[in-house]
Design a protein around this motif. Structure first.
Motif, mmCIF file in Angstrom:
data_model
loop_
_atom_site.group_PDB
_atom_site.id
_atom_site.type_symbol
_atom_site.label_atom_id
_atom_site.label_comp_id
_atom_site.label_asym_id
_atom_site.label_seq_id
_atom_site.Cartn_x
_atom_site.Cartn_y
_atom_site.Cartn_z
ATOM 1 N N GLN A 220 0.928 -1.376 0.027
ATOM 2 C CA GLN A 220 0.214 -0.009 0.086
ATOM 3 C C GLN A 220 0.972 1.312 -0.005
ATOM 4 O O GLN A 220 1.522 1.525 0.785
ATOM 5 N N THR A 221 0.865 2.155 -1.100
ATOM 6 C CA THR A 221 1.445 3.356 -1.202
ATOM 7 C C THR A 221 0.524 4.352 -0.776
ATOM 8 O O THR A 221 -0.447 4.099 -0.006
ATOM 9 N N ALA A 222 0.871 5.536 -0.767
ATOM 10 C CA ALA A 222 0.137 6.578 -0.350
ATOM 11 C C ALA A 222 -1.155 6.829 -1.026
ATOM 12 O O ALA A 222 -2.130 7.301 -0.719
ATOM 13 N N GLU A 223 -1.147 6.412 -2.443
ATOM 14 C CA GLU A 223 -2.360 6.467 -3.221
ATOM 15 C C GLU A 223 -3.123 5.375 -3.529
ATOM 16 O O GLU A 223 -4.346 5.249 -3.778
ATOM 17 N N THR A 224 -2.500 3.976 -3.688
ATOM 18 C CA THR A 224 -2.939 2.917 -4.232
ATOM 19 C C THR A 224 -2.665 1.820 -3.413
ATOM 20 O O THR A 224 -1.446 1.747 -2.797
ATOM 21 N N ILE A 225 -3.274 0.604 -3.572
ATOM 22 C CA ILE A 225 -2.934 -0.549 -3.015
ATOM 23 C C ILE A 225 -2.782 -1.434 -4.225
ATOM 24 O O ILE A 225 -3.654 -1.664 -5.053
ATOM 25 N N TYR A 226 -1.666 -2.420 -4.044
ATOM 26 C CA TYR A 226 -1.113 -3.262 -5.066
ATOM 27 C C TYR A 226 -1.222 -4.471 -4.526
ATOM 28 O O TYR A 226 -0.781 -4.703 -3.429
ATOM 29 N N VAL A 227 -1.946 -5.501 -5.501
ATOM 30 C CA VAL A 227 -1.440 -6.840 -4.960
ATOM 31 C C VAL A 227 -0.520 -7.437 -6.038
ATOM 32 O O VAL A 227 -0.819 -7.393 -7.190
ATOM 33 N N VAL A 228 0.688 -8.015 -5.357
ATOM 34 C CA VAL A 228 1.650 -8.292 -6.396
ATOM 35 C C VAL A 228 2.099 -9.700 -5.932
ATOM 36 O O VAL A 228 2.138 -10.188 -4.632
ATOM 37 N N ASN A 229 2.454 -10.427 -6.719
ATOM 38 C CA ASN A 229 3.046 -11.918 -6.607
ATOM 39 C C ASN A 229 4.278 -11.829 -6.265
ATOM 40 O O ASN A 229 5.037 -11.079 -6.458
ATOM 41 N N GLN A 230 4.440 -12.580 -5.002
ATOM 42 C CA GLN A 230 5.882 -12.549 -4.248
ATOM 43 C C GLN A 230 7.005 -12.971 -5.321
ATOM 44 O O GLN A 230 8.082 -12.325 -5.144
ATOM 45 N N GLU A 231 6.738 -13.698 -6.408
ATOM 46 C CA GLU A 231 7.861 -13.939 -7.214
ATOM 47 C C GLU A 231 8.230 -12.661 -8.101
ATOM 48 O O GLU A 231 9.338 -12.728 -8.688
ATOM 49 N N ASP A 232 7.311 -11.669 -8.268
ATOM 50 C CA ASP A 232 7.586 -10.477 -9.101
ATOM 51 C C ASP A 232 8.311 -9.475 -8.161
ATOM 52 O O ASP A 232 8.666 -8.456 -8.711
ATOM 53 N N ILE A 233 8.589 -9.829 -6.943
ATOM 54 C CA ILE A 233 9.567 -8.756 -6.103
ATOM 55 C C ILE A 233 10.905 -8.941 -6.431
ATOM 56 O O ILE A 233 11.354 -10.277 -6.455
ATOM 57 N N ILE A 234 11.376 -8.049 -7.121
ATOM 58 C CA ILE A 234 13.051 -8.256 -7.315
ATOM 59 C C ILE A 234 13.997 -7.956 -6.234
ATOM 60 O O ILE A 234 14.772 -8.925 -6.071
#
Length: 249
Positions: free
Chosen positions: A147-161
């Motif tokens: 969750q950033t200041a403006e948006t909630i993102y749902v990210v696959n853990q495998e996509d985190i570099i």
């Protein structure tokens, strides 16, 4: 101080009594308007009293606490949930990655204070609740709520570099959403190391081992899949190379 109308859902009478006592003695803003012993009773109570907050046990007979949301359409869910759980430390990774509030049993005052302080009654947690259920029900394709200041993102853990600390902020470098800046500290993401391919390479970095392209052992630098350079502490080098070489990633 605005009153928070709350209900307790737990099949253990002693647990309900202890939680009610803790709240009444220490949090005058929380008014317990009812308590329930199972999910069907909780559904009726929520429809009747429209509480602001539900303290929800997970392991109950009949329906688990997670199934409570199945009885409501999304637009009907105007209440927040604090899960009260005896889950193991390993399973709590799912709560952390879903950004869902929880308290461990037996409930302690400082944990309750922290959970109530974190709750934002002006925002919806529907995304987080869905991710939590998915993460607990599967072993692969785990997701994390960012969750950033403006948006909630749902990210696959495998996509985190990789994850980088930057003062009181943390930057998440992802393959799908670019760089996300969060008002959290790096230690808030250490749970990712409990399983999966994440490794703390430096006091300022946690990396996804699957995104390492090259290890420069002489310069103590990692080259990641997005061509970024990540620092490698000297005391982490041996452990990283052993982990990387053995393919436990």
């Amino acid at each position: 101080m605005e009153t928070i109308k709350a209900i307790i859902v737990d099949d253990e009478p002693n647990a309900k009594k202890a939680l009610r006592g803790l709240l009444s003695e220490n949090f005058e803003e929380v008014e317990i308007i009812a308590d329930c012993s199972d999910v069907p009773e909780a559904v009726k109570t929520i429809n009747k009293y429209k509480p602001d907050l539900v303290f929800l046990d997970i392991d109950m007979p009949g329906y688990s606490g997670f199934e409570l949301l199945d009885f409501f359409d999304q637009q009907q869910i105007g209440f927040k949930i604090i899960f009260v759980t005896a889950y193991s430390e390993y399973s709590l990774k799912a709560f952390e990655s879903s950004a869902v509030d929880y308290i461990l049993k037996p409930v302690r005052l400082e944990h309750m204070r922290r959970a109530l302080k974190k709750i934002n009654f002006q925002t919806s947690n529907q995304i987080q609740y869905g991710v939590l259920r998915d993460n607990l029900s599967q072993q692969h394709d785990k997701k994390v709520v960012l969750q950033t200041a403006e948006t909630i993102y749902v990210v696959n853990q495998e996509d985190i570099i990789f994850i980088q600390a930057e003062g009181s902020y943390t930057k998440i470098f992802t393959a799908t959403h670019g760089v996300l800046t969060l008002t959290k500290k790096l230690l808030d993401f250490e749970y990712l190391e409990m399983d999966g391919p994440f490794f703390r390479t430096h006091r300022s970095f946690i990396v996804n081992l699957n995104h390492i392209k090259k290890i420069d052992k002489k310069e103590f630098v990692l080259i990641m899949s997005n061509e970024s350079q990540v620092h490698l502490s000297q005391d982490k080098k041996t452990a990283l190379i052993e982990r990387f070489s053995s393919r436990i990633i």
